[in-house]
Design an enzyme around this catalytic site. Structure first.
Site, PDB file in Angstrom:
ATOM      1  N   LYS A 139       6.415  -3.086  -5.139  1.00 55.21           N
ATOM      2  CA  LYS A 139       8.258  -2.694  -4.709  1.00 55.21           C
ATOM      3  C   LYS A 139       8.498  -3.240  -2.997  1.00 55.21           C
ATOM      4  CE  LYS A 139      12.047  -1.563  -6.656  1.00 55.21           C
ATOM      5  NZ  LYS A 139      12.599  -2.402  -7.664  1.00 55.21           N
ATOM      6  N   HIS A 191      21.585 -35.407  -9.960  1.00 53.25           N
ATOM      7  CA  HIS A 191      20.638 -35.845  -8.557  1.00 53.25           C
ATOM      8  C   HIS A 191      19.014 -35.708  -9.220  1.00 53.25           C
ATOM      9  CE1 HIS A 191      24.305 -37.155  -7.320  1.00 53.25           C
ATOM     10  NE2 HIS A 191      24.930 -35.770  -7.765  1.00 53.25           N
ATOM     11  N   GLU A 230      19.023 -15.533  -9.968  1.00 54.10           N
ATOM     12  CA  GLU A 230      18.605 -13.922  -9.783  1.00 54.10           C
ATOM     13  C   GLU A 230      18.070 -14.578 -11.430  1.00 54.10           C
ATOM     14  OE1 GLU A 230      17.794 -12.121  -8.484  1.00 54.10           O
ATOM     15  OE2 GLU A 230      17.501 -10.099  -9.876  1.00 54.10           O
ATOM     16  N   ASN A 251      -1.146   1.983   5.915  1.00 59.14           N
ATOM     17  CA  ASN A 251      -0.442   1.350   5.023  1.00 59.14           C
ATOM     18  C   ASN A 251       0.593   0.160   6.087  1.00 59.14           C
ATOM     19  OD1 ASN A 251       2.001  -0.375   3.883  1.00 59.14           O
ATOM     20  ND2 ASN A 251       3.428   1.492   4.215  1.00 59.14           N
ATOM     21  N   GLY A 252       0.773  -1.065   6.131  1.00 58.80           N
ATOM     22  CA  GLY A 252       0.986  -1.566   7.060  1.00 58.80           C
ATOM     23  C   GLY A 252       0.043  -3.050   7.711  1.00 58.80           C
ATOM     24  N   LYS A 300      14.233 -12.810 -12.229  1.00 58.80           N
ATOM     25  CA  LYS A 300      13.641 -12.446 -13.038  1.00 58.80           C
ATOM     26  C   LYS A 300      13.073 -12.862 -14.283  1.00 58.80           C
ATOM     27  CE  LYS A 300      14.802  -9.657 -11.371  1.00 58.80           C
ATOM     28  NZ  LYS A 300      15.309  -8.677 -10.607  1.00 58.80           N
ATOM     29  N   CYS A 351       0.835  -0.908  -0.011  1.00 56.06           N
ATOM     30  CA  CYS A 351       0.180   0.312  -0.049  1.00 56.06           C
ATOM     31  C   CYS A 351       0.774   0.946   0.081  1.00 56.06           C
ATOM     32  CB  CYS A 351      -1.090   0.148   0.918  1.00 56.06           C
ATOM     33  SG  CYS A 351      -1.640  -1.728   1.979  1.00 56.06           S
ATOM     34  N   GLU A 376       9.306 -13.846 -12.789  1.00 59.14           N
ATOM     35  CA  GLU A 376       7.953 -12.485 -11.694  1.00 59.14           C
ATOM     36  C   GLU A 376       7.697 -11.730 -12.701  1.00 59.14           C
ATOM     37  OE1 GLU A 376      10.476  -9.557  -9.246  1.00 59.14           O
ATOM     38  OE2 GLU A 376      12.287 -10.086 -10.785  1.00 59.14           O
ATOM     39  N   ARG A 394       4.400   0.435  -6.338  1.00 62.15           N
ATOM     40  CA  ARG A 394       4.993  -0.654  -5.297  1.00 62.15           C
ATOM     41  C   ARG A 394       3.745  -1.554  -5.102  1.00 62.15           C
ATOM     42  NH1 ARG A 394       6.294   2.436  -0.018  1.00 62.15           N
ATOM     43  NH2 ARG A 394       5.427   1.182   1.272  1.00 62.15           N
ATOM     44  N   TRP A 430      -2.991  -2.664  -1.523  1.00 58.26           N
ATOM     45  CA  TRP A 430      -2.440  -3.952  -1.866  1.00 58.26           C
ATOM     46  C   TRP A 430      -2.854  -5.035  -1.489  1.00 58.26           C
ATOM     47  CZ3 TRP A 430       0.794  -7.780  -0.142  1.00 58.26           C
ATOM     48  CH2 TRP A 430       1.411  -8.797  -0.973  1.00 58.26           C
TER      49      TRP A 430
HETATM   50  C1  F6R Z   1      12.834  -9.072  -7.588  1.00 61.30           C
HETATM   51  C2  F6R Z   1      12.343  -8.177  -6.546  1.00 61.30           C
HETATM   52  C3  F6R Z   1      12.345  -8.615  -4.852  1.00 61.30           C
HETATM   53  C4  F6R Z   1      13.525  -8.011  -3.764  1.00 61.30           C
HETATM   54  C5  F6R Z   1      12.947  -8.434  -3.026  1.00 61.30           C
HETATM   55  C6  F6R Z   1      13.628  -7.534  -1.572  1.00 61.30           C
HETATM   56  O1  F6R Z   1      13.323  -8.699  -8.757  1.00 61.30           O
HETATM   57  O2  F6R Z   1      12.735  -7.049  -6.783  1.00 61.30           O
HETATM   58  O3  F6R Z   1      12.799  -9.908  -4.883  1.00 61.30           O
HETATM   59  O4  F6R Z   1      14.491  -8.403  -4.172  1.00 61.30           O
HETATM   60  O5  F6R Z   1      11.967  -8.052  -2.146  1.00 61.30           O
HETATM   61  O6  F6R Z   1      13.121  -6.243  -2.042  1.00 61.30           O
HETATM   62  P1  F6R Z   1      13.746  -5.210  -0.724  1.00 61.30           P
HETATM   63  O7  F6R Z   1      15.540  -5.344  -1.440  1.00 61.30           O
HETATM   64  O8  F6R Z   1      13.521  -3.507  -1.015  1.00 61.30           O
HETATM   65  O9  F6R Z   1      14.246  -5.396   0.686  1.00 61.30           O
END
Ligand code: F6R
Length: 608
Positions: free
Chosen positions: A603, A504, A481, A100-101, A485, A2, A488, A27, A74
């Site tokens: 985000k 394995h 990674e 937010n929370g 990417k 949020c 997601e 976000r 959210w």
């Molecule tokens: C993936 C992504 C998330 C963040 C994770 C941690 O592309 O962005 O996996 O890396 O939510 O977020 P931070 O770095 O803000 O703690």
């Protein structure tokens, strides 16, 4: 997660609130709404779906008024719907709240308020807040907000308006981010700085349990006991353009292209040839460093993947044992923490709930905490003992790209810094790595130029249901990674495997035309990797490889490949991740996905 905004001033609040919310879209959200005080009545407008639904409704039927609050939701408690959207109000709408929370004790509070005659309309945890404030309201909003928030368990950043005190907006935070923007005769609250940057660069960064009372005449900060708080103003130096798309189709593509600069900025002033490494907010003595018997690197998602590289870097360069952990697991596995433990938390946003909880628990148990974060003034940066700021600039796209490479850069710098303090490397070795590191921004730039062949790969592979990523050593860390990417933003099911583990179990998944992306950049593991690639191709797998320039063997065993500029094995993740980011981006675009705001993702994950 949020996002909240609030405005008090002389202009029409509704357009400023919607504009502010648009800067918080990154976000992640599923509904949006505002509440504005209009002729001593509160008018609430809120809708499930994109912010544009709210903006269209306000264009058709404006709400007048100079004070208001806004929210992008959210969903956590209750599905995305108009009624569950914020703001939430008490039954006769004398009070409205954005939040937010998560209120963890909301069921108990709701039952209690119901027994006192209160009615609830939504499924949200938030709706208890306006009703609690109403319960305690005896003519002083500040007083009622203090009493109500003292009953809340969990995390919150809230903004409150009250029709009986129509010149006032009150806000407070606990474990959720909140800033106050200080304009000329107008004042703002927001979950993040970009929401207010069009109006002011002067900010208060609120701490937990700091209350703020905003009127158009000024801002007053108070403790819960009502005592005045004096606070330093934080002046934002980065440009508003940094939070705009700047001609690119999406934030993600812009941020991918900003990586050479992001790494250069992060190295600048810290790494130079024949000079000692200087770190502004980190002060270890040789003795302190030698006192640590263990380093834990703890983070979530992409930041965790940077930590996986960080483990190898620190162990190789500084010879200190490192364990790397996912924050949500680490918290509950009762790790052995003493005053000989250094915990490195990594968080782009500096607000990730699980990472923050690890920091706090670790501190209580006597560990020293070093934070790697991108956000000055974030909770993580304020609570850590030492801070390494990555200078990526604001990262808006949900999928992290430039933050990741700057987190890697941070680990290389820290590894070298620790090594020079502990004398685990000789000066020549340190200078060689520094010299290679300084060339990385140019090598990333060159890797970005490979986009045509990656786009071609994407257009012939975007309709796969599954894809696999393979690597060994640091290539495996980067494969993890790359896999995150792609899944997601394109919603293709992906997994990353350590290539030696294939036989394995995972090799059972390989059949004709299974798409496999392999990394073949670690020279000392190349022969082993080539054998693993052959195991896949023998079974019909279709192999795309990321290899170093100058390689002559990979072409014989792979179906297609891309060459990246060569550096030393240890630093290769900084370059090898670039084609993987671009492949994910082009595949997602080909599939018509919203790359900046992938479904179900936020985000900044400020709830557990
Ligand atoms: C993936 C992504 C998330 C963040 C994770 C941690 O592309 O962005 O996996 O890396 O939510 O977020 P931070 O770095 O803000 O703690």
């Amino acid at each position: 997660m949020c996002g909240i905004v609030g405005y008090v001033g002389n202009r029409q609040a509704s357009s400023i609130l919607v504009e502010g919310l648009s800067k918080l879209e990154y976000r992640g959200y599923d509904s949006a709404g505002i509440a504005v005080l209009n002729n001593n009545e509160i008018e609430v407008r809120k809708f499930k779906g994109r912010l544009q639904n709210l903006a269209n409704s306000l264009n058709e039927k404006p709400i007048n008024g100079n004070i208001g609050i806004g929210h992008t939701r959210w969903a956590t408690h209750g599905e995305p719907s108009d009624v569950n959207s914020h703001p939430h109000s008490n039954a006769n709408v004398t009070l409205s709240v954005v939040h937010n929370g998560i209120i963890e004790n909301y069921i108990k509070l709701r039952e209690w308020l119901t027994s006192k005659g209160y009615t609830f309309f939504s499924e949200t945890d938030t709706e208890v807040i306006p009703n609690l404030i109403d319960f305690y309201y005896e003519g002083d909003l500040f007083d009622a907000v203090v009493k109500a928030t003292s009953k809340l368990e969990g995390s919150f950043a809230i903004g409150v308006v009250n029709k009986n005190e129509p010149d006032k907006l009150i806000a407070v935070r606990k474990d959720s981010p909140l800033i106050v923007g200080l304009g000329n005769d107008e004042f703002f609250i927001a979950s993040d700085i970009p929401a207010v940057l069009n109006y002011t660069r002067n900010i208060y960064l609120l701490e937990d349990k700091e209350f703020v009372i905003l009127t158009k005449d000024g801002v007053e900060l108070r403790t819960e006991e009502g005592e005045k708080i004096e606070k330093e103003i934080y002046h934002v130096t980065w440009n508003v353009d940094a939070a705009e798309k700047g001609g690119y189709e999406d934030f993600m593509l812009k941020e991918i292209h900003e990586q050479p600069k992001a790494v250069k900025d992060t190295l600048l002033g810290k790494i130079a040839l024949n000079k000692e490494i200087t770190l502004d907010n980190i002060t270890f003595t040789k003795e302190e460093l030698e006192n640590f018997d263990k380093i834990y690197i703890v983070a979530c998602g992409t930041a965790y993947h940077a930590g996986v590289v960080g483990k190898t870097v620190i162990e190789k360069l500084a010879k200190i044992p490192v364990e790397v952990d996912i924050a949500s697991e680490f918290r509950y596995r009762d790790p052995m923490i003493t005053d000989k433990t250094l915990i490195i938390v990594v968080s782009q946003s500096g607000e990730t709930a699980d990472t923050l909880a690890v920091l706090r628990d670790g501190k209580k148990q006597g560990a020293r905490i070093l934070a790697i974060t991108n956000v000055v003034g974030s909770s993580v940066s304020r609570e850590a003992d030492d801070v390494f700021y990555t200078l990526a600039g604001p990262e808006i796209a949900v999928a992290s790209t430039k933050a990741y490479v700057t987190q890697l850069a941070a680990f290389y710098i820290l590894g070298l810094y620790f090594a020079s303090l502990k004398n685990t490397l000789c000066i020549e070795e340190i200078e060689t790595i520094k010299s290679e590191l300084l060339q990385i921004p140019d090598k990333i730039e060159r890797a970005l130029n490979m986009k045509d062949s990656l786009q071609k790969f994407a257009s012939s592979h975007y309709n796969h249901k599954d894809m696999y990523f393979l690597g060994r050593g640091l290539d495996y860390a980067v494969a993890m990674e790359g896999s995150l990417k792609l899944k997601e933003i394109s919603y293709i099911h992906c997994d990353a495997y350590a290539a030696g583990e294939l036989k394995h179990g995972p090799i059972a998944l390989i059949e004709k035309d299974t798409a496999v992306i392999t990394l073949l950049t670690q020279e000392y593991l190349k022969d082993k990797m080539i054998s693993n690639v052959r195991e896949v191709s023998t079974r019909g797998g279709n192999i795309f490889a990321v290899v170093n320039e100058g390689d002559t063997i990979a072409r014989e065993v792979c179906d297609d490949l891309v060459y990246i500029p060569k550096t030393i094995d240890l630093l290769t993740p900084l370059v090898s991740v670039i084609p993987l980011q671009l492949i994910s981006y082009y595949i997602a675009k080909q599939k018509g996905c919203d790359v900046d705001k992938p479904r179900n993702l936020a985000k900044s994950v400020t709830v557990e």
